[in-house]
Design an enzyme around this catalytic site. Structure first.
Site, PDB file in Angstrom:
ATOM      1  N   HIS A   1     -33.903 -17.351   7.207  1.00  0.00           N
ATOM      2  CA  HIS A   1     -34.179 -18.653   6.578  1.00  0.00           C
ATOM      3  C   HIS A   1     -33.216 -18.934   5.414  1.00  0.00           C
ATOM      4  O   HIS A   1     -33.597 -19.548   4.416  1.00  0.00           O
ATOM      5  CB  HIS A   1     -35.622 -18.746   6.076  1.00  0.00           C
ATOM      6  CG  HIS A   1     -36.650 -18.634   7.152  1.00  0.00           C
ATOM      7  ND1 HIS A   1     -37.202 -19.725   7.780  1.00  0.00           N
ATOM      8  CD2 HIS A   1     -37.234 -17.553   7.725  1.00  0.00           C
ATOM      9  CE1 HIS A   1     -38.086 -19.318   8.683  1.00  0.00           C
ATOM     10  NE2 HIS A   1     -38.123 -18.008   8.676  1.00  0.00           N
TER      11      HIS A   1
ATOM     12  N   ASN B   1     -43.933 -22.048  10.113  1.00  0.00           N
ATOM     13  CA  ASN B   1     -42.803 -22.497  10.929  1.00  0.00           C
ATOM     14  C   ASN B   1     -43.192 -23.768  11.677  1.00  0.00           C
ATOM     15  O   ASN B   1     -44.367 -24.144  11.680  1.00  0.00           O
ATOM     16  CB  ASN B   1     -42.443 -21.439  11.977  1.00  0.00           C
ATOM     17  CG  ASN B   1     -41.582 -20.307  11.403  1.00  0.00           C
ATOM     18  OD1 ASN B   1     -40.989 -20.443  10.341  1.00  0.00           O
ATOM     19  ND2 ASN B   1     -41.521 -19.213  12.123  1.00  0.00           N
TER      20      ASN B   1
ATOM     21  N   HIS C   1     -44.453 -16.488  -0.582  1.00  0.00           N
ATOM     22  CA  HIS C   1     -45.102 -15.229  -0.195  1.00  0.00           C
ATOM     23  C   HIS C   1     -46.462 -15.546   0.448  1.00  0.00           C
ATOM     24  O   HIS C   1     -47.318 -16.143  -0.215  1.00  0.00           O
ATOM     25  CB  HIS C   1     -45.305 -14.387  -1.461  1.00  0.00           C
ATOM     26  CG  HIS C   1     -45.733 -12.983  -1.177  1.00  0.00           C
ATOM     27  ND1 HIS C   1     -46.423 -12.617  -0.052  1.00  0.00           N
ATOM     28  CD2 HIS C   1     -45.557 -11.852  -1.879  1.00  0.00           C
ATOM     29  CE1 HIS C   1     -46.655 -11.325  -0.076  1.00  0.00           C
ATOM     30  NE2 HIS C   1     -46.136 -10.823  -1.178  1.00  0.00           N
TER      31      HIS C   1
END
Ligand code: HDD
Length: 682
Positions: free
Chosen positions: A76, A149, A340
């Site tokens: 990413h 995603n 996170h």
């Protein structure tokens, strides 16, 4: 523009203000605040002599420059972000006690970073890849990160395989090729030998992997998470972002060309839409399964290669996020933001999905190397909007000045503060899930069906979508040199569908196995982009105009475009202005050299003098590229004539006419349809 004079949109925006600096109009100083009289010449012993060690200004400037780069994200790396706000439509207190999901009066500031996965930080944006959709909610109870995603399932079931997956996907190590592409031997070798990847590969080969815009893709939390309410009841949950503009893609030929014509296509689209006030919007949806229903499905709810068909478990829309502000500085915000999946708030918890469990380790670990130490939470973009107090101290780049002698727990000097909070006071307590078992390195039997949902996805596609998947496999495997790998992939996907396997095997010079196929007949209409929202809003039309155009008609058409939210941009053979036959003047936005039809959603040849040979060639090129990519094409006056001469008329999505109001409304309808696939089928 200085932000000091503008009203702050929310608490995070106001917090960031303290760190914003306006350099415009100021004296140039060193980092120590010393005004400098000279910044172009280093200090030398004589005009033609050597540079002197004493030159602190040179040393400071050069050292800072030498240290400007930080490691890019291991995956990413290429991403772009924007600020926004989340509003809750209705309280979710039946499922969760999370403050931002129960209090409808609150607007929660958010920061979203979209990304590709495989490519490096400088790679092109319309590659075939999953897109990251990572959202940081700055809630009053701390930061909550939904790191998802645009594909609802993942390649692997256990995090321990992630380094292998990424090594196989990234450019091959011996020659560092290909960049930002899965079309190479090691990726497909991994796929064929790790068959749990079948379902995600279907998505990655589908149109989902080449989105038209970050504004037109869905986002998924992927894992099954856990919601916990005030009564300590727990529910399995999947998170969805649904773009208000619908889910749309480009076609592969177009995607590849955009990469050359505008490698910043997606970030430019996001940036410009926010600058123009067309704020991207996504509704947040949840699918909920009560704990007691955990085993009622024909898949394991903990398996990240499985989705929950929306027809079986409906998506409840609970709120909306609006992205309404671009960053001030890409490095400070977009590059330094640290997401996170373990950043949670009371009321949101984890499940035993083995992919999620491993992610909970990896993200802090990666920030330590990427952002250079344990104080990355103090960077302005990462700081929560609520206070934070603990006994963690020191480390590289510490900003906080913790006062006083106490930095330990338990203590008596400060009455044992900072003190823990009870559950009632908002203290986070992990859900008391009962777990027992032997320590084993194993995978549950219930994770072993790798193909049923891959077939479900295939069955759910419309005919054009199926053809695009076959084309994508043919392209990708066409780039694979090893015949053995290609054959293994054909054999693997024969388990999904014989039509699919035969479809691409033939294109890559192989044969599908004689037996195979799947007996899964189920489909999920929600998975097809044919069934998405269709809207003309924010679509870009290249309007090709020549000198002497019909001014009144063009004005009327532009007014309709405007009222429908369609953006018209004039493309002609040179910069400047064009004069209509009635004296109307229009400014040219792009020339044939600076723009390209692949950068637009539709092409409209509005007329005027198109007779100059190179002008005419360019106009035909625009029409033929748009035609090939199934885009709407419009023509009026001399434009209609040109389209007729070149056989573009009489096809779906080609609209011609000289009556401004009929033409405009028909053309807008064709634009809203996005693409006209039936052209492909004739
Ligand atoms: Fe990951 C970044 C999404 C599995 C390890 N991941 C990263 C980003 C997104 C995702 C959107 C970019 C965040 C940003 O914009 O800064 N990752 C996912 C999803 C997964 C997933 C949806 C599967 C459901 N990831 C996954 C696994 C591991 C990682 C299994 C390792 C065990 N991911 C990382 C990472 C990254 C990352 C190496 C690179 C940069 C970063 O974290 O901050 O730690």
């Amino acid at each position: 523009m200085s932000d000091q004079n503008r009203e702050h949109k929310n608490k995070k925006d106001a917090q960031l203000e303290k760190d914003r600096v306006e350099d415009k109009g100021k004296k140039l100083t060193t980092n120590q605040g010393l005004k400098m009289a000279e910044d172009e010449f280093s200090l030398k012993a004589g005009e033609r002599g050597p540079t002197l060690m004493e030159d602190f200004h040179f040393r400071e400037k050069m050292t800072h420059f030498d240290h400007e780069r930080i490691p890019e994200r291991i995956v990413h790396a290429r991403g772009f972000a924007a600020h926004g706000e989340f509003e809750l439509y209705k309280s979710m207190e039946k499922y969760t006690k999370a403050d931002f999901l129960t209090d409808t009066s609150k607007k929660t500031p958010t920061f979203v970073r979209f990304s590709t996965v495989a490519g490096n930080r400088g790679s092109a944006e319309t590659v075939r890849d999953a897109r990251g959709f990572a959202t940081k909610f700055y809630t009053e109870e701390g930061n909550y990160d939904l790191v998802g995603n645009n594909i609802p399932v993942f390649f692997i079931q256990d995090a321990i395989k992630f380094p292998d997956l990424v090594h196989a996907l990234k450019p091959e190590p011996h020659n560092e090729m290909p960049q930002a592409a899965s079309a190479h031997d090691t990726f497909w070798d991994f796929i064929a030998n790790n068959q749990e990847s079948a379902h995600m590969v279907m998505w990655a080969m589908s149109d989902r992997a080449i989105p038209r815009s970050f504004r037109m893709m869905e986002g998924f939390g992927v894992h099954t998470f856990r919601l916990v309410n005030a009564q300590d009841e727990s529910f399995f949950v999947k998170f969805h972002w649904k773009p208000v503009l619908g889910t749309h893609s480009v076609v592969w030929d177009e995607a590849q060309k955009i990469n050359g014509k505008d490698p910043d296509f997606h970030r430019g689209d996001l940036w410009n839409s926010i600058e123009e006030g067309d704020y991207p919007e996504y509704e947040l949806g949840i699918q909920v399964i009560p704990e007691e229903d955990e085993f009622k499905f024909d898949f394991d709810v903990l398996d990240p290669t499985k989705l929950w068909p929306e027809e079986d478990v409906p998506v409840e829309i609970i709120g909306k996020m609006t992205l309404n502000r671009n960053v001030d500085n890409v490095f400070a915000e977009t590059e330094q933001v640290a997401f996170h999946p373990g950043h949670v708030v009371p009321g949101i918890d984890f499940t035993n999905d083995p992919l999620l469990q491993g992610r909970l380790f990896s993200y802090t670990d990666t920030q330590l190397i990427r952002l250079g130490g344990p104080n990355f939470h103090e960077l302005p973009i990462n700081r929560p909007v609520c206070p934070f107090h603990n006994n963690q101290r020191d480390g590289y780049g510490r900003h906080t000045i913790n006062k006083g002698p106490v930095s330990y727990h338990k203590n008596s000097l400060w009455d044992n503060t900072p003190e823990t909070a009870s559950k009632e006071e908002g203290g986070y307590e992990h859900y008391h899930e009962k777990v027992e078992g032997r320590k084993v390195r194993a995978r549950s039997e219930s994770f072993k069906d790798h193909f049923s949902q891959a077939t479900l996805f295939w069955n759910s596609m419309s005919e054009p979508e199926k053809q695009h998947i076959i084309n994508a496999f043919s392209f990708e495997l066409g780039k694979v040199e090893s015949e053995s790998v290609r054959k293994q992939v054909v054999d693997m996907f024969a388990n999904v569908s014989m039509d699919l396997a035969k479809g691409f095997a033939d294109n890559i010079g192989l044969e599908a196995p004689s037996n195979g196929g799947s007996d899964v007949t189920k489909s999920s209409p929600a998975l097809s982009q044919e069934n998405t929202v269709k809207s003309p809003k924010t679509r870009k039309v290249a309007v090709i105009v020549g000198e002497g155009f019909k001014g009144n008609a063009l004005n009327d058409i532009f007014n309709t475009f405007k009222s429908e939210g369609v953006a018209a941009e004039i493309v002609s053979n040179k910069q400047g202005k064009l004069k209509g036959e009635d004296g109307t003047e229009v400014a040219i936005d792009h020339t044939f050299q600076t723009a390209d039809p692949v950068l637009f959603d539709a092409v409209y040849i509005a007329g005027g003098d198109l007779n100059n040979k190179s002008f005419k060639q360019s106009a035909v090129y625009y029409a033929s590229e748009a035609f090939k990519h199934f885009k709407p094409i419009g023509g009026s006056f001399e434009g209609t004539q040109l389209l007729k001469e070149n056989d573009f008329t009489d096809h779906k999505g080609v609209v011609v006419g000289d009556d401004a109001s009929t033409f405009a409304s028909d053309f807008v309808e064709a634009i809203a349809a996005h693409r006209h696939w039936s052209r492909e089928l004739v």
